[in-house]
Design an enzyme around this catalytic site. Structure first.
Site, mmCIF file in Angstrom:
data_model
loop_
_atom_site.group_PDB
_atom_site.id
_atom_site.type_symbol
_atom_site.label_atom_id
_atom_site.label_comp_id
_atom_site.label_asym_id
_atom_site.label_seq_id
_atom_site.Cartn_x
_atom_site.Cartn_y
_atom_site.Cartn_z
ATOM 1 N N LYS A 120 0.828 -1.205 0.000
ATOM 2 C CA LYS A 120 0.000 0.000 0.000
ATOM 3 C C LYS A 120 0.864 1.258 0.000
ATOM 4 O O LYS A 120 0.646 2.179 -0.780
ATOM 5 C CB LYS A 120 -0.927 0.013 1.223
ATOM 6 C CG LYS A 120 -2.015 1.047 1.103
ATOM 7 C CD LYS A 120 -2.602 1.421 2.429
ATOM 8 C CE LYS A 120 -1.730 2.484 3.074
ATOM 9 N NZ LYS A 120 -2.246 2.957 4.354
ATOM 10 N N ASP A 138 -6.523 1.286 0.983
ATOM 11 C CA ASP A 138 -6.544 1.385 2.446
ATOM 12 C C ASP A 138 -7.929 0.974 2.936
ATOM 13 O O ASP A 138 -8.760 0.494 2.153
ATOM 14 C CB ASP A 138 -6.186 2.808 2.906
ATOM 15 C CG ASP A 138 -7.274 3.816 2.561
ATOM 16 O OD1 ASP A 138 -8.216 3.461 1.815
ATOM 17 O OD2 ASP A 138 -7.211 4.949 3.047
#
Ligand code: SF4
Length: 220
Positions: A120, A138
């Site tokens: 991420k 997220d």
């Protein structure tokens, strides 16, 4: 969601916010890596508060090493998990100096070798610092993707791969910002604000949240 609906979905978010930006404050790719690494399980507002003074004097990995772990901890002690995060930031700064000449690499595999940097974080850095069309999933994007039907998946990676496949141009560069901001401010975790959502008619989430009583017009 059908292709035409996906285009309409993004077009509305884009019209609402033509130039979305990350809410994390950072002056260069190195500061961005640090800010994103600090943001796990913390709010952007909290990270910005802690990094504002730090980034006035620390702009490079070498300056972070010169500052040292103890002083770094003092700067970031208001952020959750700050001990581990400080260790990671020092270790990633060391690796940037030792292996990458003090520069943040524009390469996913290289970024993911940095301590504390996962997929991420790498996606955020590739997108924001280097303009890559990546989808950093997220908690907000995971929720919005699944609720709306735009990109359903059981894991962040599954949602990321579906977004990558489903998101057309000209929306790919900013898609992840639009989705994060939509999740953070409208499609909230506990109580999505469906009554004021600009994509409500395109969204598959059935029990649409009604407006709170105070928002309803008064009966005559
Ligand atoms: S209608 Fe509700 S659930 Fe669907 S995207 Fe909007 S806020 Fe989220």
């Amino acid at each position: 969601m059908k292709r035409a609906e996906i285009v309409e979905f993004y077009a509305r978010l884009a019209a609402d916010n033509p130039h979305p930006e990350t809410e994390l404050e950072a002056g260069n790719p190195f500061q961005l890596v640090v800010a994103v690494a600090l943001s796990a399980q913390a709010t952007d507002v909290g990270v910005n508060k802690a990094t504002r003074r730090l980034f006035e004097t620390v702009t490079t990995p070498q300056q972070m090493l010169d500052l040292g772990e103890d002083a770094l901890k003092q700067h970031i002690k208001t952020i959750g998990l700050f001990n581990t995060k400080a260790k990671n930031v020092i270790a990633l700064s060391q690796r940037l100096v030792d292996v990458y000449g003090g520069e943040v690499p524009n390469d996913r595999d290289a970024l993911e070798t940095l301590p504390g940097v996962g997929r991420k974080t790498a996606n955020v850095v590739l997108n924001v610092a280097f303009g890559a069309e990546t989808f950093a999933v997220d908690t907000h994007i995971f929720r919005v993707g699944n609720r709306t039907g735009l990109a359903r998946g059981k894991t962040p990676l599954a949602v990321e791969l579906k977004l990558d496949k489903a998101t057309p141009q000209p929306f790919r560069l900013h898609a992840h910002h639009w989705l994060i901001l939509h999740g953070r401010y409208v499609c909230k975790a506990r109580r999505p604000e469906c009554w004021r959502c600009i994509v409500a008619d395109l969204c598959a989430f059935k029990p649409k949240t009604p407006p709170p009583k105070a928002a309803l017009p008064k009966e005559p």
